[in-house]
Design an enzyme around this catalytic site. Structure first.
Site, short mmCIF file in Angstrom:
data_model
loop_
_atom_site.label_atom_id
_atom_site.label_comp_id
_atom_site.label_asym_id
_atom_site.label_seq_id
_atom_site.Cartn_x
_atom_site.Cartn_y
_atom_site.Cartn_z
N SER A 142 -9.22 -31.54 2.15
CA SER A 142 -9.46 -30.61 1.05
C SER A 142 -9.98 -29.29 1.62
O SER A 142 -10.58 -29.28 2.71
CB SER A 142 -10.52 -31.19 0.09
OG SER A 142 -10.93 -30.23 -0.85
N TYR A 155 -18.65 -34.83 -1.66
CA TYR A 155 -17.20 -34.65 -1.52
C TYR A 155 -16.91 -33.70 -0.35
O TYR A 155 -16.07 -33.98 0.50
CB TYR A 155 -16.63 -34.09 -2.83
CG TYR A 155 -15.12 -33.97 -2.85
CD1 TYR A 155 -14.31 -35.07 -3.09
CD2 TYR A 155 -14.50 -32.74 -2.64
CE1 TYR A 155 -12.93 -34.96 -3.12
CE2 TYR A 155 -13.12 -32.61 -2.67
CZ TYR A 155 -12.33 -33.72 -2.92
OH TYR A 155 -10.96 -33.60 -2.94
N1 LIG Z 1 -6.38 -32.27 -7.06
C1 LIG Z 1 -7.02 -31.40 -6.27
O1 LIG Z 1 -7.36 -30.28 -6.69
C2 LIG Z 1 -7.31 -31.78 -4.84
C3 LIG Z 1 -7.76 -30.76 -3.98
C4 LIG Z 1 -8.05 -31.07 -2.67
C5 LIG Z 1 -7.88 -32.36 -2.21
N2 LIG Z 1 -7.46 -33.34 -3.07
C6 LIG Z 1 -7.29 -34.68 -2.52
O2 LIG Z 1 -5.98 -35.12 -2.79
C7 LIG Z 1 -5.96 -36.55 -2.78
C8 LIG Z 1 -5.19 -37.03 -3.99
O3 LIG Z 1 -5.89 -36.63 -5.15
P1 LIG Z 1 -5.16 -36.24 -6.51
O4 LIG Z 1 -5.55 -34.87 -6.83
O5 LIG Z 1 -3.74 -36.61 -6.45
O6 LIG Z 1 -5.99 -37.17 -7.51
P2 LIG Z 1 -5.59 -38.36 -8.47
O7 LIG Z 1 -6.88 -38.77 -9.10
O8 LIG Z 1 -4.44 -37.97 -9.31
O9 LIG Z 1 -5.09 -39.50 -7.48
C9 LIG Z 1 -5.95 -40.18 -6.61
C10 LIG Z 1 -5.49 -41.61 -6.50
O10 LIG Z 1 -6.33 -42.27 -5.55
C11 LIG Z 1 -6.62 -43.56 -6.06
N3 LIG Z 1 -7.86 -44.07 -5.49
C12 LIG Z 1 -9.12 -43.64 -5.76
N4 LIG Z 1 -9.99 -44.38 -5.06
C13 LIG Z 1 -9.27 -45.27 -4.35
C14 LIG Z 1 -9.62 -46.29 -3.44
N5 LIG Z 1 -10.89 -46.55 -3.15
N6 LIG Z 1 -8.62 -47.01 -2.87
C15 LIG Z 1 -7.34 -46.75 -3.18
N7 LIG Z 1 -6.95 -45.81 -4.03
C16 LIG Z 1 -7.92 -45.07 -4.62
C17 LIG Z 1 -6.72 -43.37 -7.57
O11 LIG Z 1 -6.57 -44.60 -8.26
C18 LIG Z 1 -5.61 -42.38 -7.83
O12 LIG Z 1 -4.39 -43.04 -8.12
C19 LIG Z 1 -7.42 -36.98 -2.72
O13 LIG Z 1 -7.75 -37.33 -1.39
C20 LIG Z 1 -8.18 -35.74 -3.14
O14 LIG Z 1 -9.49 -35.73 -2.63
C21 LIG Z 1 -7.15 -33.07 -4.37
#
Ligand SMILES: NC(=O)c1ccc[n+]([C@@H]2O[C@H](COP(=O)([O-])OP(=O)(O)OC[C@H]3O[C@@H](n4cnc5c(N)ncnc54)[C@H](O)[C@@H]3O)[C@@H](O)[C@H]2O)c1
Length: 261
Positions: A142, A155
């Protein structure tokens, strides 16, 4: 044109939703056999079924990435189902309810670190034992891993730490012919930020540039993950690569308008 991941075996974690779901679809589009891994097994099964309906090989598995045995089982199941492992997108992550230096209860802090940092270590460790030479690991970090985040220090710290793991893994993995990189997304239009939402999907050539410092789509990150996992990125190793629509490129106009007198 032949598909870039034809016949390749790929694990995607966090594949029930958001970025991981978009990546699972795109890997399948490109001919990959996909292990759809998530803590949300109902969501993972829905995605795996959708991939199968499109003609891909796929299966869902329930994984808590903070648990060592779950990571090992996920890899073993993938090797058993597909005959090997060529790429892993270790993308599962958790933002939680936010954390604060003034919290009495540190449960959220521990859970965020367990999923985002320990989970990253356990995922790399499990994948490293099985992935074929020539393969690649991509991890989702991130921009919170290169900047502080006052509303969620756990985070930010977990994502800072994740970059250290990815950089540290590059040399030992290279000895096995495997690359590893992290993607550092800025704000992305996913349930992590906005709760329940409708997914968007575009042919890659129709993806648009979002407003400067605006939210991206899951697929913007998925396309980058596919590139980093592909042989086209053969010289890119041990890096932490920002994909943030310009978010961290320059100071936003938040400083006081007047100079001190
Ligand atoms: N959306 C944003 O703005 C953003 C920005 C920077 C980084 N990220 C990172 O991107 C990645 C994906 O996030 P997203 O935005 O698609 O969110 P999201 O919530 O849509 O998807 C995250 C998925 O991870 C799964 N998950 C959570 N904890 C888990 C665990 N312990 N074991 C297995 N699966 C688990 C959830 O069930 C969900 O399906 C994450 O690592 C998040 O930190 C997201």
């Amino acid at each position: 044109m032949s598909k870039e991941f034809a016949g390749k075996s790929v694990i995607v974690t966090g594949a029930a939703s958001g970025i991981g779901k978009a990546a699972a679809y795109r890997f399948a589009d490109e001919g990959a056999k996909v292990c759809v891994a998530d803590l949300n097994i109902a969501g993972a099964e829905t995605v795996a079924q959708a991939l199968k309906d499109k003609g891909a090989e796929a299966f869902a598995t329930k994984v808590d990435v903070s648990v060592k045995d779950d990571n090992d089982r996920m890899v073993a199941e993938t090797v058993a189902a597909f005959g090997g492992l060529d790429a892993a997108f270790l993308n599962a992550g958790y933002y939680g309810p936010g954390t604060s230096f003034f919290d009495e209860d540190v449960t959220a802090f521990d859970r965020i670190i367990a999923i985002n940092l320990r989970g990253c270590f356990l995922g790399i460790r499990a994948v490293a034992k099985a992935i074929r030479s020539g393969g690649a690991i991509v991890v989702t970090g991130s921009t919170g891993g290169i900047m502080g985040l006052g509303i969620n220090p756990a985070y930010s710290a977990s994502k800072h730490g994740l970059i250290g793991l990815v950089r540290s893994a590059a040399e030992p993995l290279a000895e096995r012919g495997v690359r590893i990189n992290a993607i550092l997304p800025g704000g992305v239009n996913t349930p992590l930020n906005f709760g329940e939402m409708v997914d968007t999907y575009y042919p890659p050539e129709e993806l648009k540039m979002p407003p400067f410092r605006g939210y991206g789509e899951s697929q913007h990150i998925a396309e980058f993950a596919l590139f980093l996992a592909s042989p086209r990125a053969a010289f890119i190793n041990g890096g932490a690569h920002v994909a943030d629509g310009g978010l961290t490129s320059s100071f936003a106009a938040v400083m006081p308008a007047t100079a001190p007198t």
